[in-house]
Write an enzyme that holds these catalytic residues in place. Structure first.
Site, PDB file in Angstrom:
ATOM      1  N   HIS A   1      40.842  20.751 -54.176  1.00  0.00           N
ATOM      2  CA  HIS A   1      40.567  21.010 -55.600  1.00  0.00           C
ATOM      3  C   HIS A   1      39.720  19.885 -56.211  1.00  0.00           C
ATOM      4  O   HIS A   1      38.705  20.140 -56.876  1.00  0.00           O
ATOM      5  CB  HIS A   1      41.904  21.161 -56.341  1.00  0.00           C
ATOM      6  CG  HIS A   1      41.781  21.416 -57.803  1.00  0.00           C
ATOM      7  ND1 HIS A   1      41.838  22.682 -58.342  1.00  0.00           N
ATOM      8  CD2 HIS A   1      41.621  20.569 -58.857  1.00  0.00           C
ATOM      9  CE1 HIS A   1      41.707  22.601 -59.665  1.00  0.00           C
ATOM     10  NE2 HIS A   1      41.583  21.325 -60.014  1.00  0.00           N
ATOM     11  N   GLU A   2      40.122  18.645 -55.980  1.00  0.00           N
ATOM     12  CA  GLU A   2      39.403  17.517 -56.592  1.00  0.00           C
ATOM     13  C   GLU A   2      37.993  17.373 -56.023  1.00  0.00           C
ATOM     14  O   GLU A   2      37.068  16.988 -56.741  1.00  0.00           O
ATOM     15  CB  GLU A   2      40.191  16.217 -56.407  1.00  0.00           C
ATOM     16  CG  GLU A   2      41.551  16.192 -57.108  1.00  0.00           C
ATOM     17  CD  GLU A   2      41.482  16.444 -58.615  1.00  0.00           C
ATOM     18  OE1 GLU A   2      40.471  16.085 -59.246  1.00  0.00           O
ATOM     19  OE2 GLU A   2      42.446  17.013 -59.152  1.00  0.00           O
TER      20      GLU A   2
ATOM     21  N   HIS B   1      35.710  19.453 -57.966  1.00  0.00           N
ATOM     22  CA  HIS B   1      35.239  18.770 -59.185  1.00  0.00           C
ATOM     23  C   HIS B   1      34.151  17.747 -58.851  1.00  0.00           C
ATOM     24  O   HIS B   1      33.125  17.669 -59.535  1.00  0.00           O
ATOM     25  CB  HIS B   1      36.398  18.052 -59.881  1.00  0.00           C
ATOM     26  CG  HIS B   1      37.388  18.949 -60.545  1.00  0.00           C
ATOM     27  ND1 HIS B   1      37.017  20.073 -61.255  1.00  0.00           N
ATOM     28  CD2 HIS B   1      38.746  18.874 -60.644  1.00  0.00           C
ATOM     29  CE1 HIS B   1      38.112  20.658 -61.757  1.00  0.00           C
ATOM     30  NE2 HIS B   1      39.175  19.957 -61.390  1.00  0.00           N
TER      31      HIS B   1
ATOM     32  N   HIS C   1      36.947  24.554 -63.658  1.00  0.00           N
ATOM     33  CA  HIS C   1      38.058  25.431 -63.289  1.00  0.00           C
ATOM     34  C   HIS C   1      37.637  26.892 -63.252  1.00  0.00           C
ATOM     35  O   HIS C   1      36.683  27.292 -63.911  1.00  0.00           O
ATOM     36  CB  HIS C   1      39.233  25.209 -64.250  1.00  0.00           C
ATOM     37  CG  HIS C   1      39.935  23.911 -63.988  1.00  0.00           C
ATOM     38  ND1 HIS C   1      40.543  23.168 -64.963  1.00  0.00           N
ATOM     39  CD2 HIS C   1      40.116  23.228 -62.826  1.00  0.00           C
ATOM     40  CE1 HIS C   1      41.065  22.073 -64.421  1.00  0.00           C
ATOM     41  NE2 HIS C   1      40.808  22.091 -63.123  1.00  0.00           N
TER      42      HIS C   1
HETATM   43  N1  TQI Z   1      44.341  16.846 -62.659  1.00  0.00           N
HETATM   44  C1  TQI Z   1      43.455  17.641 -63.444  1.00  0.00           C
HETATM   45  C2  TQI Z   1      42.623  18.564 -62.512  1.00  0.00           C
HETATM   46  O1  TQI Z   1      42.098  18.065 -61.513  1.00  0.00           O
HETATM   47  C3  TQI Z   1      42.505  16.781 -64.236  1.00  0.00           C
HETATM   48  C4  TQI Z   1      41.656  17.631 -65.108  1.00  0.00           C
HETATM   49  C5  TQI Z   1      42.055  18.315 -66.181  1.00  0.00           C
HETATM   50  C6  TQI Z   1      40.293  17.950 -64.921  1.00  0.00           C
HETATM   51  N2  TQI Z   1      40.989  19.036 -66.688  1.00  0.00           N
HETATM   52  C7  TQI Z   1      39.936  18.828 -65.939  1.00  0.00           C
HETATM   53  C8  TQI Z   1      39.371  17.562 -64.000  1.00  0.00           C
HETATM   54  C9  TQI Z   1      38.652  19.359 -66.014  1.00  0.00           C
HETATM   55  C10 TQI Z   1      38.081  18.073 -64.096  1.00  0.00           C
HETATM   56  C11 TQI Z   1      37.733  18.987 -65.099  1.00  0.00           C
HETATM   57  O2  TQI Z   1      42.524  19.717 -62.813  1.00  0.00           O
HETATM   58  S1  TQI Z   1      45.775  17.434 -62.173  1.00  0.00           S
HETATM   59  C12 TQI Z   1      45.607  20.753 -60.034  1.00  0.00           C
HETATM   60  C13 TQI Z   1      45.858  22.202 -60.275  1.00  0.00           C
HETATM   61  C14 TQI Z   1      45.531  18.559 -60.888  1.00  0.00           C
HETATM   62  C15 TQI Z   1      45.768  19.873 -61.077  1.00  0.00           C
HETATM   63  O3  TQI Z   1      46.464  16.318 -61.615  1.00  0.00           O
HETATM   64  O4  TQI Z   1      46.406  18.103 -63.261  1.00  0.00           O
HETATM   65  C16 TQI Z   1      45.226  20.314 -58.800  1.00  0.00           C
HETATM   66  C17 TQI Z   1      45.155  18.096 -59.661  1.00  0.00           C
HETATM   67  F1  TQI Z   1      44.783  22.908 -60.075  1.00  0.00           F
HETATM   68  F2  TQI Z   1      46.740  22.661 -59.470  1.00  0.00           F
HETATM   69  F3  TQI Z   1      46.290  22.380 -61.462  1.00  0.00           F
HETATM   70  C18 TQI Z   1      44.987  18.967 -58.603  1.00  0.00           C
HETATM   71 CL1  TQI Z   1      45.067  21.389 -57.460  1.00  0.00          CL
HETATM   72 ZN    ZN Z   2      41.067  20.619 -61.797  1.00  0.00          ZN
END
Ligand code: TQI
Ligand code: ZN
Ligand code: ZN
Length: 169
Positions: A126-127, A130, A136
């Protein structure tokens, strides 16, 4: 449907090989490094991009590290669960993971794992999305969908993830 960041930032054309490095202070096992290598491979399989680990943290395109709490970038981690990791749009390259999580690195996360268990490869895939320029997705099966069920593994790119990354690269 997939989304991109405002202005559709991407790694420059002609920059097909991206390097990544691990924060030297973490001293990660080869098992953990292998999880990241597998996560990068999922994206390189569907694009012309390739990823190569380098020992040089400061000059790497993508810099990966596990940190806890306030780690100096104005976006402190929050302990177990909540925020798991953060990564930024191209060409920032910062990829930080919350050291306080119960990361599952070997074998499969399952229904019987600790309730706090988080699958490292799922978060890494996922990261990396990004880091490469994807925001998303509204498609629930997509790895870029903004929620993940705990104790679940989600590492296979959906058609929607592939369409998104192939729009950019
Ligand atoms: N971190 C968020 C994410 O990676 C950080 C974030 C929020 C973000 N809004 C964003 C990053 C917009 C980029 C653009 O989404 S998290 C998930 C999931 C997170 C969440 O720690 O909440 C995953 C990390 F998708 F499951 F919600 C990994 Cl897979
Ligand atoms: Zn994300
Ligand atoms: Zn950070």
């Amino acid at each position: 449907h997939f989304t991109l960041f405002p202005g559709q930032p991407r790694w420059p054309a002609g920059m097909e090989e991206l390097t990544y490095a691990f924060f030297p202070g973490n001293d990660l096992s080869n098992t953990v490094k292998g999880v990241f290598a597998n996560a990068f491979a999922r994206w390189s399989e569907v694009t012309t991009l390739t990823f190569r680990e380098t020992a040089s943290y400061l000059s790497a395109d993508i810099r990966i590290g596990f940190f806890s709490g306030d780690h100096g970038d104005g976006e402190p981690f929050d302990g177990m669960l909540g925020t798991l990791a953060h990564a930024f749009s191209p060409t920032n390259g910062r990829f930080h993971l919350d050291a306080a999580e119960d990361w599952v690195v070997a074998g499969d996360v399952t229904e019987s794992s600790l309730p706090t268990a988080v699958d490292l490869e799922s978060v890494a895939v996922h990261e990396i999305g990004h880091l490469l320029g994807l925001g998303h997705s509204s498609v629930e099966e997509a790895v870029m969908f903004p929620t993940i069920s705990s104790r679940k593994k989600k590492v296979v790119l959906d058609k929607d993830d592939i369409k998104g990354i192939q729009f950019l690269y």
